[in-house]
Design an enzyme around this catalytic site. Structure first.
Site, PDB file in Angstrom:
ATOM      1  N   SER A  61      17.013 -14.460  14.430  1.00 17.79           N
ATOM      2  CA  SER A  61      16.829 -14.499  12.984  1.00 17.79           C
ATOM      3  C   SER A  61      15.413 -14.130  12.543  1.00 17.79           C
ATOM      4  CB  SER A  61      17.188 -15.890  12.453  1.00 17.79           C
ATOM      5  OG  SER A  61      16.997 -15.958  11.055  1.00 17.79           O
ATOM      6  N   ARG A  76       0.802  -1.217   0.000  1.00 18.36           N
ATOM      7  CA  ARG A  76       0.000   0.000   0.000  1.00 18.36           C
ATOM      8  C   ARG A  76       0.840   1.274   0.000  1.00 18.36           C
ATOM      9  NH1 ARG A  76      -5.456   0.870   1.139  1.00 18.36           N
ATOM     10  NH2 ARG A  76      -5.976   2.905   2.034  1.00 18.36           N
ATOM     11  N   SER A  83     -15.090  12.723   4.672  1.00 18.59           N
ATOM     12  CA  SER A  83     -15.914  11.834   5.492  1.00 18.59           C
ATOM     13  C   SER A  83     -17.049  11.295   4.646  1.00 18.59           C
ATOM     14  CB  SER A  83     -16.481  12.602   6.696  1.00 18.59           C
ATOM     15  OG  SER A  83     -17.525  11.869   7.319  1.00 18.59           O
ATOM     16  N   GLN A 134      29.735 -15.091  16.063  1.00 18.30           N
ATOM     17  CA  GLN A 134      29.326 -15.597  14.756  1.00 18.30           C
ATOM     18  C   GLN A 134      28.657 -14.474  13.954  1.00 18.30           C
ATOM     19  OE1 GLN A 134      26.036 -18.687  13.807  1.00 18.30           O
ATOM     20  NE2 GLN A 134      27.962 -19.843  13.906  1.00 18.30           N
ATOM     21  N   ARG A 189      14.160 -10.576  10.586  1.00 14.69           N
ATOM     22  CA  ARG A 189      13.553 -10.603   9.249  1.00 14.69           C
ATOM     23  C   ARG A 189      12.376  -9.626   9.175  1.00 14.69           C
ATOM     24  NH1 ARG A 189      14.567 -15.411   6.061  1.00 14.69           N
ATOM     25  NH2 ARG A 189      15.776 -16.949   7.224  1.00 14.69           N
ATOM     26  N   HIS A 208       0.634  24.178  27.327  1.00 21.24           N
ATOM     27  CA  HIS A 208      -0.448  23.356  27.893  1.00 21.24           C
ATOM     28  C   HIS A 208      -1.671  23.371  26.975  1.00 21.24           C
ATOM     29  CE1 HIS A 208       1.928  23.725  31.616  1.00 21.24           C
ATOM     30  NE2 HIS A 208       1.995  24.998  31.303  1.00 21.24           N
TER      31      HIS A 208
END
Length: 481
Positions: A331, A17, A286, A238, A335, A156
């Site tokens: 992992s 979209r 609307s 790793q 993703r 405020h």
């Protein structure tokens, strides 16, 4: 119906979209897996140059098949092997039979996985930064145009002293400028994982090069440079440290907070009918109320910005549970969280650019709101003017207090207009200052140094920051939805 299958399963609206083509491609399977193949080619080239028995023909064969990925074969291989990297090693080897023995030589899965992620992060920042620069440019132009247009300031969400429309926009610009610096720093700080082996010790490569430490370092440096990075992380497990993901996504989440604030301000001002986002000729505000002009683009930015901010919790929690040299529970999360953060940031920047290119200001409405509140704000100025004309401050203060209470009662209890000035003009006590009451009540005398602050801020901080991106400024955004 032909093509109806795509409507039978969930599609992420971030891609289907909203997202730009370039950011959607950056996290696509095509980009990911062609990058894996490029990384295998870089590795083979560097290993060959450093003396391993790899032929030029093998490298040429790999280069010739870098783009032609058989995704169906790769999917079949992954179903059998339950391992995405090895599935693609086999698929690549199938079309490169001569090079098959040396593809992925000495490497671990994270050689292609993590290094590709870092390339995507880097390229993602390179897509976002010019978009952020364009938003800054549009808002800077807006601030400059309205630098001296007085408007009610709010604290405020109650009327306070006056500011200017341009000065308020500079509050937005300043936050975005901080985000620009954050994104630039995050992009600059990215390094390559490089060639580090299974637990980051480079043991497999040290074995390949028969204990030659210098060649292992050269291999790491050469592959890093081929991938377009100036540095690699000197130590890794790793994986590269998942704090890198926190660093990258925190800069995007912070951008989300900024854009949420800006677009909330625009929505509040739209309610006051002082400022509106662009509204298309045939746009419907609307389904039930034809007169409405809803700030739907600003609302979209707020909606997606909340998602962007929420995504930061993922890399924070992931980094905290990467046991020892790594675990694989990062992992699946990454993703989703890495691409979605960049896709979401991309969408809200494009949407905000569209909004800032068409912001509509209604000076007459702004002026009416000022007129409604200014008499109360001007009481101190009236007192000072009376003192200069020879009056007593305490007497004047009491006169103004009584008249202000009467005017406030008209506004709050009767729903009438603020008639304080009419009461002042009708009271003979104030006759010494009536001839210059208009000057005392000129809104531009209430805005302080706002115009000067705008000019100084834009010239000293904002325009120089945008200089790097000046060749990419001439892009406008038209939203399809």
């Amino acid at each position: 119906m032909e093509g109806s299958d795509e409507f039978m399963k969930y599609r992420s609206p971030l891609v289907s979209r909203y997202a730009s083509k370039e950011m959607a491609y950056n996290f696509s399977d095509r980009k990911k897996f062609t990058t894996w193949r490029k990384l295998w080619i870089y590795l083979a080239k560097a290993e060959k140059a450093l003396g391993l028995p790899i032929s030029e023909a093998q490298v040429v064969e790999m280069e010739g098949h870098a783009e032609d990925i058989d995704f169906a074969m790769a999917a079949d291989e992954e179903r059998k092997l339950r391992h995405d990297v090895m599935a693609h090693v086999h698929t690549f080897a199938h079309c490169c039979p001569a090079a098959a023995p040396i593809i992925h030589l000495g490497a671990t899965s994270c050689y292609v996985g993590d290094n590709t992620d870092l390339i995507m992060l880097r390229d993602g920042f390179d897509i976002l930064l010019p978009k952020l620069a364009r938003v800054l440019d549009r808002l800077a132009n807006f601030a400059e145009k309205y630098a001296d247009l007085p408007t009610l300031g709010y604290t405020h969400y109650q009327p306070a002293q006056l500011t200017t429309v341009g000065k308020r926009a500079c509050l937005w610009v300043q936050d975005l400028a901080m985000d620009m610096r954050n994104l630039q720093r995050a992009r600059h700080d990215l390094r390559f994982r490089g060639v580090k082996g299974t637990t980051g010790t480079q043991a497999s490569f040290l074995q390949l090069f028969q204990g030659d430490h210098e060649k292992v370092e050269d291999l790491d440096r050469m592959v890093t440079e081929m991938a377009g990075f100036k540095k690699s992380y000197l130590v890794t497990g790793q994986t590269y440290s998942r704090k890198v993901d926190i660093d990258s996504l925190s800069s995007l989440a912070s951008l989300g907070a900024t854009i949420h604030k800006i677009c909330t301000d625009i929505r509040l001002l739209a309610n006051l009918k002082e400022i509106e986002e662009p509204f298309e000729k045939e746009q419907i505000g609307s389904s039930a109320m034809p007169y409405k002009r809803n700030p739907m683009r600003a609302e979209r930015c707020c909606s997606l910005a909340r998602h962007l901010m929420a995504l930061l919790s993922n890399p924070m929690q992931t980094a905290s549970v990467q046991w020892l040299e790594r675990t694989l529970d990062d992992s699946a999360n990454r993703r989703i969280s890495l691409p979605e953060s960049f896709l979401t940031a991309d969408i809200i920047l494009s949407t905000l650019q569209n909004v800032t290119e068409g912001l509509v200001v209604y000076p007459k409405v702004i002026e009416r709101h000022i007129r409604h509140e200014l008499p109360f704000m001007a009481t101190e100025n009236i007192i000072m003017a009376m003192v200069k004309a020879g009056g007593n401050r305490q007497d004047c203060h009491e006169k103004i207090r009584v008249l202000s209470q009467q005017a406030a009662a008209v506004v709050k209890q009767e729903g009438g207009d603020n008639d304080l000035l009419t009461r002042v003009q009708a009271d003979p006590y104030f006759s010494p200052i009536l001839s210059h009451l208009d000057t005392i009540l000129d809104p531009k005398t209430f805005i302080g140094r706002a115009p000067q602050q705008v000019a100084k801020f834009l010239s000293e901080e904002v325009r120089p920051m945008l200089e790097t991106y000046k060749t990419k400024m001439d892009v406008t955004i038209e939203l399809e939805l």
